[in-house]
Design an enzyme around this catalytic site. Sequence first.
Site, PDB file in Angstrom:
ATOM      1  N   HIS A   1      54.717  26.612  27.974  1.00 15.72           N
ATOM      2  CA  HIS A   1      54.890  25.272  27.397  1.00 15.72           C
ATOM      3  C   HIS A   1      56.099  25.225  26.453  1.00 15.72           C
ATOM      4  CE1 HIS A   1      51.272  23.378  28.965  1.00 15.72           C
ATOM      5  NE2 HIS A   1      50.701  24.556  28.831  1.00 15.72           N
TER       6      HIS A   1
ATOM      7  N   LYS B   1      56.263   7.358  17.059  1.00 14.72           N
ATOM      8  CA  LYS B   1      56.155   7.110  15.621  1.00 14.72           C
ATOM      9  C   LYS B   1      57.381   7.634  14.852  1.00 14.72           C
ATOM     10  CE  LYS B   1      53.227   5.591  12.478  1.00 14.72           C
ATOM     11  NZ  LYS B   1      52.362   4.419  12.621  1.00 14.72           N
TER      12      LYS B   1
END
Length: 544
Positions: A189, A390
């Site tokens: 990942h 965000k």
Amino acid sequence: MKEELILVIDFGGQYNQLVARRVRECNVYCEIYSYKTDIEKIKAMNPKGIILTGGPNSCYEDGAPTYSRELFELGVPVLGLCYGAQLMQHVLGGKVERATVREYGKTEVFVNADTALMAGVGQASSDIPMPEISMEGHKDNKNHTTCWMSHFDYISKLAPGFISVAHTADCPVAAAMNKEENLYGIQFHPEVLHTPEGTKMLFNFVRNICGCAGTWRMDSFVENTVKEIREKVGDGKVLLALSGGVDSSVLAALLAKAIGKQLTCVFVDHGLLRKNEGDEVEAIFGPKGSFDINFIRVNAQERYYAKLAGVEEPERKRKIIGEEFIRVFEEEAKKIGSVDFLAQGTIYPDVVESGLGGESAVIKSHHNVGGLPDFVDFKDIVEPLRNLFKDEVRQAGLELGLPEFLVYRQPFPGPGLGIRIIGEVTGEKVKIVQDADYIYREEVDKALKAYKEEHGVDAPWMPNQYFAALSNMRSVGVMGDERTYDYAVVVRAVRTIDFMTAESAEIPFSVLQTVMSRIINEVRGVNRVFYDLTSKPPGTIEME
Ligand code: XMP
């Protein structure tokens, strides 16, 4: 200007949004779509590259999420991550099998830094013995770095045309590529912080392999969006319910820049805000602030307290607070009359999590605003933050000149202090919790600042959310020579990435002691302070 687009195809992995955020950190715009998205739609979007995310399945099982070979034959570079890497091999003629050992956690990986995907990654590893790996097409991987692994299955045979460009002790293909066809796979990942050089790998893919110029920046976002808003709105009127939170404040600033006085912001002070918050919002957006807009502040404190009198049940309190907001907003909207547009502060995670974007539909029902108000007379909505994460919203806020304290504000629930006061809410209790919370945040902020000044980095205990709440408990204490029977304040601080799980933060004991003595000395009606150690689960972050 049309942005260069990378498509993130979601196979249900828990890190889908993280992948997209990392790509955007490389200044490249990307969007998340489900693996069920039709190939024709993908072609029509004309992406510069495609990233396949991880997922919870085994790609060789019947019914596992998949994609047809066509996806890999579009002539567009494709990068598969974890499940995506396995699926690429599976579909193109390689083999994926269940491994004898599950590879999980931080793992040393040997990479071939001469390849486009791994360029500049790792350090020469002459002092670390190379694991014995024998496999056809295997590359001589001389550099090593750390990666985050989480897989049961492994690629046991590469598809034709691929070579392995990274491996670990247990995994012969930690990364693979077919340079000719511009196809790449990473078994681990790269998007998580536990893979320290992961962003470099993603940068290599989106900027070098896909050739994206890196034009996605918040200054140009603001400039372009202002133009788009002006085009859409024309000389129409726009109404916005401003809460003072990050999203609605950035939205207000953006609309103010685009259309000025055509915007009316209604700010409802429900009396459940943090200390001074109502005045802070007014100072920024009101007539004395720097924005030339119509600003209406409704002081509905008493109205809310009256509705909440005698109500103890948390969900009931939430419902009353929500309904009362609609009522107050409706009354104001009626006074304003019909408007052309209603502005909404929807942001990209809301879009993805409501199932419209990706595959992993995590629906946090009680956090969503829940549909459009049908009591306001408007023709259309404007949602200019709809594609932003965000951190990008915050960046845009800074570009628009909003103060840092507002832009970096911690999350604050819609029902406000109403769910931080256990049991019945009264004006007196609100005042206690506001004052205690103010002291607590002040002391924590001071300690965080001091730590950073001394060490040059953020404190390891830096919480993502911290606040005081009021337990409904009163107990006996002694103050001077007097017996007291007062409330207990609870202080809480949590460290979390996604607010779905959380750990209590290790605020230094000395800080907690200062907080305790200040609260007891400065806030009337409190004689005890508790620190909440509970993780989530089993606790929640809020008290109710
Ligand atoms: P919990 O308490 O569910 O909180 O662990 C997770 C995050 O969501 C926020 N939260 C809310 N936000 N309305 C909101 O707008 C709510 O009713 C609500 N309840 C919790 C909480 O502050 C935390 O960040």
